[in-house]
Structure formats: structure tokens, C-alpha cells
Write an enzyme that holds these catalytic residues in place. Structure first.
Site, short mmCIF file in Angstrom:
data_model
loop_
_atom_site.label_atom_id
_atom_site.label_comp_id
_atom_site.label_asym_id
_atom_site.label_seq_id
_atom_site.Cartn_x
_atom_site.Cartn_y
_atom_site.Cartn_z
N ASP A 152 0.82 -1.22 0.00
CA ASP A 152 0.00 0.00 0.00
C ASP A 152 0.86 1.27 0.00
O ASP A 152 1.96 1.28 0.54
CB ASP A 152 -0.92 -0.01 1.22
CG ASP A 152 -2.05 0.99 1.10
OD1 ASP A 152 -2.36 1.42 -0.03
OD2 ASP A 152 -2.62 1.36 2.15
N ASN A 203 -10.98 -2.71 -4.94
CA ASN A 203 -10.22 -1.77 -5.77
C ASN A 203 -10.87 -1.47 -7.13
O ASN A 203 -10.46 -0.54 -7.83
CB ASN A 203 -8.77 -2.24 -5.97
CG ASN A 203 -7.92 -2.12 -4.72
OD1 ASN A 203 -7.03 -2.93 -4.47
ND2 ASN A 203 -8.16 -1.09 -3.91
C1 IPE Z 1 -5.35 -2.59 0.21
O1 IPE Z 1 -5.06 -1.27 -0.07
C2 IPE Z 1 -5.38 -3.39 -1.05
C3 IPE Z 1 -4.10 -3.59 -1.68
C4 IPE Z 1 -2.94 -3.17 -1.27
C5 IPE Z 1 -4.13 -4.38 -2.87
P1 IPE Z 1 -6.21 -0.18 -0.25
O2 IPE Z 1 -5.51 1.10 -0.51
O3 IPE Z 1 -7.20 -0.63 -1.24
O4 IPE Z 1 -6.89 -0.19 1.19
P2 IPE Z 1 -7.79 0.90 1.92
O5 IPE Z 1 -8.82 1.34 0.93
O6 IPE Z 1 -6.90 2.01 2.31
O7 IPE Z 1 -8.33 0.18 3.11
C1 IPE Z 2 -1.68 0.15 -3.23
O1 IPE Z 2 -1.43 1.50 -3.32
C2 IPE Z 2 -1.96 -0.49 -4.56
C3 IPE Z 2 -3.34 -0.95 -4.74
C4 IPE Z 2 -4.29 -0.88 -3.87
C5 IPE Z 2 -3.65 -1.51 -6.03
P1 IPE Z 2 -2.60 2.55 -3.34
O2 IPE Z 2 -2.95 2.83 -4.75
O3 IPE Z 2 -3.73 2.14 -2.48
O4 IPE Z 2 -1.87 3.80 -2.70
P2 IPE Z 2 -2.50 4.89 -1.76
O5 IPE Z 2 -3.06 4.15 -0.57
O6 IPE Z 2 -3.57 5.58 -2.54
O7 IPE Z 2 -1.37 5.77 -1.41
MG MG Z 3 -4.12 2.45 -0.49
#
Ligand code: IPE
Ligand code: IPE
Ligand code: MG
Length: 256
Positions: free
Chosen positions: A33, A81
Site C-alpha cells: 500500500d 479496488n
Molecule cells: C489494500 O489497499 C489493497 C491492496 C494493497 C491491494 P487499499 O488502498 O485498497 O486499502 P484501503 O482502501 O486504504 O483500506
Molecule cells: C496500493 O497502493 C496499490 C493498490 C491498492 C492496487 P494505493 O494505490 O492504495 O496507494 P494509496 O493508498 O492511494 O497511497
Molecule cells: Mg491504499
């Protein structure tokens, strides 16, 4: 990742400066993340963060195997997602596609090294060409067991449990199973992680202290380790810090 994903010998370990641990998690889960925030900090579009995150995934995957972790699960895309802008979803899928092409190209090498690649999650909704590669790669490496590398794509812990419940209900309805025989193993055996140990350690970078639907059933007794580092900035040293912390944890599993 893929080229080098194999536990190394003592000499290599020394050369690569990889420390020894008194106890290592059998299975480490990593919630990748912080890619979006990493890009935002640099005034870049979010997809650039995902490109960097994909590089970190390869780096940490190789390193974790070098350290001696035998089973790894990387959370790449959740069932939630899909709420993101289509452009961002497409960019993430394109990066996944690149990785799969690379993995197919290296299949002989991976086979020799005993790497099993597994994909956790619902294949429905994932572009067809990607699903075809996932199926192919998985079937080619299913008999390998030195290192199991799971990638969770379109994965949701609740979705996984609901699927298991549906399958159990079907078995009961068809007379294949008695309700009294349903136990914890019945459920475990119907999860994507069938046959694998539960994650001993779950790592989440980016400052968020939640699991976000990751390995919901399997994480009942996982040790959790959070870090403020954004995933694209996550280093081998951060991974070692998590392992050091794990080494110190006193796991009781309800005992004394
Ligand atoms: C969790 O990250 C899912 C992945 C890393 C694939 P998210 O960015 O989707 O999680 P939330 O929305 O902050 O809980
Ligand atoms: C994790 O990074 C990747 C996925 C969830 C696919 P994010 O895209 O959630 O990154 P932040 O949380 O917005 O910084
Ligand atoms: Mg995220």
C-alpha cells in the site's frame, strides 16, 4: 521477480550480508500500500506510483526468498479496488500483465528453482488474456514446493469465506457432507490458500493500520507489523526490521 527467487546457500548469504534469524515466519503476507501517495508526493500521476510499487514487489520477493521465507503472499488488487477510476485499474492490470509475461518467459528457470506461483482471488472480472496466463503459469508450477509465491488479485477475504460457505452448503444439499462434520479445516480447505500455512506475519506499509479484507480467515493469529514507509520506498532493511520484530514476539495462541 522470478529470476532469483530461491533460498541461497551460506556463502551467498554471507556475500549478500543476509542475517540469520532464530525464528522465521513460515508465511509472510504483504499489503502493498501507498503507491498513490508516493506519486502524489512527487506530483506524478498515480500510475507512476504503481510502476514503482511493482519494482518493489520484485525486489522484496527476491529478498524474502533469499532470507529463507518459504511462503509469501503479496496483496496486489482487492475486490474493493474496482471502485477506482478505470484508467488506474487499467494501469494496474497492464503492470500485472507485464509481470505474467515475464514469469512465462522465465518458467523454465523458475521450474528448476522449485518456485510455485499461485494467484489468490476471483478470476471473474480480470481481463481474459491475463486469466489465461494466470492459469497457465499456475498449472506449470503447481508441483513445485521450495518457495510458494502467492499474488492476491481481485482478492477479498469476505468474498473468499462466502465462496467457501456456498460450497459447503452445496455439499450438504447434495448429501456429500453431514452438517456435524463442518469444522475449521473444512473451511480452510476451501480457501485459495488450501494446503498453505496461515500467515505468521502480515506487513503493511503506508501508515494504515488495518487489513483491508486481506486473508481474513487465515489471519486469526497473525502477527501484524505496520510501517509508515510508502510501498515504493520499502527496502530490504524495512523487511528485515519486520522479521526482527517478529522474532521478539511472544506468540501464545491462547495458551500461557
Ligand atoms: C489494500 O489497499 C489493497 C491492496 C494493497 C491491494 P487499499 O488502498 O485498497 O486499502 P484501503 O482502501 O486504504 O483500506
Ligand atoms: C496500493 O497502493 C496499490 C493498490 C491498492 C492496487 P494505493 O494505490 O492504495 O496507494 P494509496 O493508498 O492511494 O497511497
Ligand atoms: Mg491504499
Amino acid at each position: 521477480m522470478g529470476s532469483n527467487l530461491l533460498p541461497i546457500n551460506a556463502l551467498e548469504r554471507n556475500m549478500k550480508n543476509i542475517p540469520e534469524f532464530s525464528v522465521l515466519p513460515k508465511h509472510v503476507g504483504i499489503i502493498m500500500d501507498g503507491n498513490g501517495r508516493w506519486a502524489k508526493q512527487r506530483n506524478l500521476p498515480r500510475y507512476k506510483g504503481h510502476i514503482e510499487g511493482a519494482k518493489t514487489f520484485r525486489k522484496i520477493g527476491e529478498f524474502a526468498a533469499d532470507v529463507g521465507v518459504k511462503c509469501l503472499t503479496f496483496y496486489a488488487f482487492s475486490t474493493e479496488n474496482w471502485k477506482r477510476p478505470q484508467e488506474e485499474i487499467d494501469a494496474i492490470m497492464a503492470l500485472f500483465r507485464d509481470y505474467l509475461i515475464e514469469a512465462e518467459e522465465r518458467s523454465a528457470e523458475n521450474e528448476e528453482k522449485g518456485i510455485q506461483l499461485r494467484f489468490l482471488g476471483d478470476r471473474k472480472g480480470i481481463p481474459e488474456d491475463i486469466v489465461a496466463m494466470m492459469n497457465h503459469i499456475e498449472s506449470m508450477s503447481s508441483d513445485k514446493s521450495k518457495v510458494v509465491l502467492n499474488i492476491a488479485v481481485n482478492y477479498g477475504g469476505r468474498h473468499e469465506i462466502a465462496n467457501a460457505v456456498r460450497k459447503i452448503a452445496e455439499k450438504v444439499r447434495n448429501g456429500e457432507m453431514d452438517i456435524c462434520d463442518i469444522d475449521e479445516d473444512t473451511i480452510s480447505d476451501l480457501l485459495y490458500t488450501k494446503g498453505l500455512p496461515d500467515p505468521d506475519l502480515i506487513i503493511r506499509p503506508s501508515g494504515e493500520c488495518r487489513l483491508s479484507n486481506f486473508l481474513t480467515y487465515q489471519s486469526a493469529y497473525s502477527e501484524l507489523w505496520f510501517s509508515d514507509v510508502l510501498w515504493p520506498d520499502f527496502t530490504e532493511d524495512d523487511f528485515l526490521e519486520a522479521l526482527r520484530e517478529f522474532e521478539k514476539r511472544n506468540r501464545r495462541f491462547g495458551g500461557v
